[in-house]
Design an enzyme around this catalytic site. Structure first.
Site, PDB file in Angstrom:
ATOM      1  N   GLY A 182       0.821  -1.251  -0.074  1.00  0.00           N
ATOM      2  CA  GLY A 182       0.167  -0.173  -0.134  1.00  0.00           C
ATOM      3  C   GLY A 182       0.839   1.282   0.047  1.00  0.00           C
TER       4      GLY A 182
ATOM      5  N   GLU B 225      -4.609   2.117  11.269  1.00  0.00           N
ATOM      6  CA  GLU B 225      -6.065   1.944  11.734  1.00  0.00           C
ATOM      7  C   GLU B 225      -6.188   1.641  13.165  1.00  0.00           C
ATOM      8  OE1 GLU B 225      -8.501  -0.694   9.457  1.00  0.00           O
ATOM      9  OE2 GLU B 225     -10.224   0.504   9.961  1.00  0.00           O
TER      10      GLU B 225
ATOM     11  N   ASP C  63      -5.496  -0.427  -1.913  1.00  0.00           N
ATOM     12  CA  ASP C  63      -6.238  -1.277  -2.777  1.00  0.00           C
ATOM     13  C   ASP C  63      -7.551  -1.567  -2.214  1.00  0.00           C
ATOM     14  OD1 ASP C  63      -5.186  -3.239  -1.080  1.00  0.00           O
ATOM     15  OD2 ASP C  63      -5.763  -4.686  -2.202  1.00  0.00           O
TER      16      ASP C  63
END
Ligand code: 5GP
Ligand code: MG
Length: 191
Positions: A51, A110, A166
């Site tokens: 990522g 996160e 993605d």
């Protein structure tokens, strides 16, 4: 230019434009140069694939520092999932980091589970100092025990794609950060 229609049909909303990203990545690079800019003080960037690849490539070209780059692969969102599963560090062939100034670069934090693992793997190699940079931070879940030194943008809870991020392997090449239309997420696999 890519053919905008093909993927933009799948998008509900652009939340950060490519111009905003470019401006913020430049500002982050300036902050890093302020932090690391001692003569002869090189850094080793440890990047979390896949990522971070777009963020990394833009960032390093704005960093006039001596640097080495090491790659680790972590995966928490398997396939079509939009909630994190068990996190794996898939390749941990890190170079010698003893006494190095390490900058860990990731796309998004996160729960902090991924970065906690990467920070621990780096710490085991006795670097001089570890700092961590992320392009995006999901504020509602940002963990207090995983220190982040450089943050691009605080965002909400939505699952986002683009600029390296993605969904099911797709959309990494979008030049902005966006939320997909709800029907693009496969509800069955997201569980
Ligand atoms: P954490 O381990 O902090 O819970 O999650 C971090 C990793 O989960 C990120 O490196 C990224 O791979 C993935 N992730 C978390 N949120 C998102 C999101 O909104 N979109 C995408 N594409 N990946 C995400
Ligand atoms: Mg990641």
């Amino acid at each position: 230019m890519y053919n905008a229609d093909i993927m933009e049909d799948d998008i509900a909303k652009v939340i950060i434009s490519s111009g905003e990203i470019a401006e913020r990545v430049s500002a982050m690079a300036d902050e890093m140069v302020q932090t690391y800019g001692q003569p002869d003080e090189g850094i080793t960037i440890v990047t979390v694939l896949a990522g971070s690849l777009v963020f990394l490539s833009d960032l390093i070209r704005r960093l006039p520092l001596r640097m080495r780059i090491a790659l680790v692969t972590a995966s928490s969102y398997a396939g079509k999932a939009t909630t994190a599963g068990k996190i794996h560090l898939e390749s941990t062939t890190l170079p010698d980091l003893r006494n190095r100034n390490v900058l860990i670069v990731d796309d998004i934090v996160e729960t902090g589970g991924t970065l906690r693992l990467v920070q621990a793997a780096v710490r085991r190699l006795c670097p001089r100092r570890i700092r961590t940079a992320v392009l995006l931070r999901k504020t509602t879940k940002a963990p207090s025990d995983v220190p982040i030194d450089f943050v691009g943008f605080d965002i909400g809870d939505d699952f986002v794609v683009g600029y390296g991020l993605d969904y099911d392997g797709l959309y990494r090449n979008l030049p902005f950060i966006a939320v997909l239309k709800p029907e693009m997420y496969n509800a069955e696999s997201a569980l």
